[in-house]
Scaffold this active site. Structure first.
Site, PDB file in Angstrom:
ATOM      1  N   ASP A 113     -11.023  43.952 -35.967  1.00 13.14           N
ATOM      2  CA  ASP A 113     -10.992  45.402 -35.896  1.00 13.14           C
ATOM      3  C   ASP A 113      -9.582  45.839 -36.310  1.00 13.14           C
ATOM      4  OD1 ASP A 113     -10.496  48.027 -34.906  1.00 13.14           O
ATOM      5  OD2 ASP A 113     -11.873  47.738 -33.235  1.00 13.14           O
ATOM      6  N   ILE A 114      -9.483  46.716 -37.285  1.00 12.63           N
ATOM      7  CA  ILE A 114      -8.182  47.128 -37.827  1.00 12.63           C
ATOM      8  C   ILE A 114      -7.276  47.727 -36.749  1.00 12.63           C
ATOM      9  CG2 ILE A 114      -8.841  49.464 -38.551  1.00 12.63           C
ATOM     10  CD1 ILE A 114      -7.242  48.855 -41.182  1.00 12.63           C
ATOM     11  N   GLY A 148     -16.334  56.568 -38.870  1.00 11.06           N
ATOM     12  CA  GLY A 148     -15.952  55.290 -39.459  1.00 11.06           C
ATOM     13  C   GLY A 148     -14.577  54.825 -39.027  1.00 11.06           C
ATOM     14  N   VAL A 149     -13.844  54.249 -39.985  1.00  6.30           N
ATOM     15  CA  VAL A 149     -12.497  53.735 -39.726  1.00  6.30           C
ATOM     16  C   VAL A 149     -11.577  54.862 -39.249  1.00  6.30           C
ATOM     17  CG1 VAL A 149     -10.448  52.737 -40.840  1.00  6.30           C
ATOM     18  CG2 VAL A 149     -12.711  51.817 -41.352  1.00  6.30           C
ATOM     19  N   ASP A 150     -11.700  56.027 -39.862  1.00  9.93           N
ATOM     20  CA  ASP A 150     -10.863  57.174 -39.506  1.00  9.93           C
ATOM     21  C   ASP A 150     -11.004  57.506 -38.021  1.00  9.93           C
ATOM     22  OD1 ASP A 150      -9.148  59.354 -39.881  1.00  9.93           O
ATOM     23  OD2 ASP A 150     -10.673  60.616 -40.805  1.00  9.93           O
ATOM     24  N   SER A 208     -13.094  53.926 -49.116  1.00  5.45           N
ATOM     25  CA  SER A 208     -14.238  54.546 -49.816  1.00  5.45           C
ATOM     26  C   SER A 208     -15.506  53.705 -49.833  1.00  5.45           C
ATOM     27  CB  SER A 208     -13.876  54.969 -51.250  1.00  5.45           C
ATOM     28  OG  SER A 208     -12.932  56.014 -51.233  1.00  5.45           O
ATOM     29  N   GLY A 259     -17.213  52.556 -47.260  1.00  9.83           N
ATOM     30  CA  GLY A 259     -18.045  52.754 -46.077  1.00  9.83           C
ATOM     31  C   GLY A 259     -18.913  53.989 -46.274  1.00  9.83           C
ATOM     32  N   ILE A 260     -18.661  55.007 -45.444  1.00 11.25           N
ATOM     33  CA  ILE A 260     -19.494  56.206 -45.488  1.00 11.25           C
ATOM     34  C   ILE A 260     -19.337  56.996 -46.790  1.00 11.25           C
ATOM     35  CG2 ILE A 260     -19.668  56.423 -42.984  1.00 11.25           C
ATOM     36  CD1 ILE A 260     -17.553  58.580 -43.042  1.00 11.25           C
TER      37      ILE A 260
END
Length: 171
Positions: free
Chosen positions: A9-10, A31-33, A117, A119-120
């Site tokens: 996990d980042i 998502g990541v954000d 870019s 991912g979602i």
């Protein structure tokens, strides 16, 4: 630059800077954000609002504190939304180049990145991986280590192929 792949996990990787695949408004999201904003706490959003009251354009990047994350900085990259018709590879390349430019300004040596870019935002995994690896390896930078945190097996596989291609000289 050494590029490694990880399934971590980042938000748990101890580095100098974590790259966020951000929405242009820089106000958190999915998502990541969303994961970065949740793990880092309210200091990241407060810094985004103060530094970038109008957000940043696609292909650009900005930085903030990392809040509670195991890093000093978050470098927010606004990647192109493939699903919404933003399909110019130059925009994705620009996002990674700008992340490295900011990393150099901040004297970052170790950086963790997501598949911006892919991912979602719907960018095809292999194309996104090829662009990311080619851009990182082709950009002069002081960053010594880049760790791609890829929790989705399809992305890990695509980035593995991109690295193999680069090692064979097919950057």
């Amino acid at each position: 630059m050494e590029i490694t792949l990880s399934t971590d996990d980042i938000t748990t990787v101890a580095v100098d800077a974590i790259v966020n695949a951000a929405h242009h408004a820089l106000r958190g999201g999915g998502g990541v954000d969303g994961a970065i904003h949740r793990a880092g706490g309210p200091a990241i959003l407060a810094d985004c609002i103060e530094r970038y009251p109008h957000g940043i354009p696609t292909g650009q990047a900005g930085w903030t504190t990392a809040g509670n994350l195991p890093a000093q900085y978050v470098i927010h990259v606004v990647g192109p939304n493939y699903t919404a018709g933003q399909r110019d590879p130059a925009l994705l390349e620009s996002g990674y180049r700008n992340a490295l430019r900011i990393a150099d300004e901040l004297s970052v040596r170790r950086i963790a990145l997501p598949a911006v870019s892919a991912g979602i935002y719907g960018w095809p995994a292999q194309e996104a991986a090829d662009i990311a690896v080619r851009t990182l390896l082709g950009t002069t930078t002081g960053v010594a280590e880049a760790i791609f945190c890829l929790v989705e097996p399809r992305l890990y596989k695509a980035f593995g192929k991109a690295l193999e291609k680069a090692e064979r000289g097919g950057r």
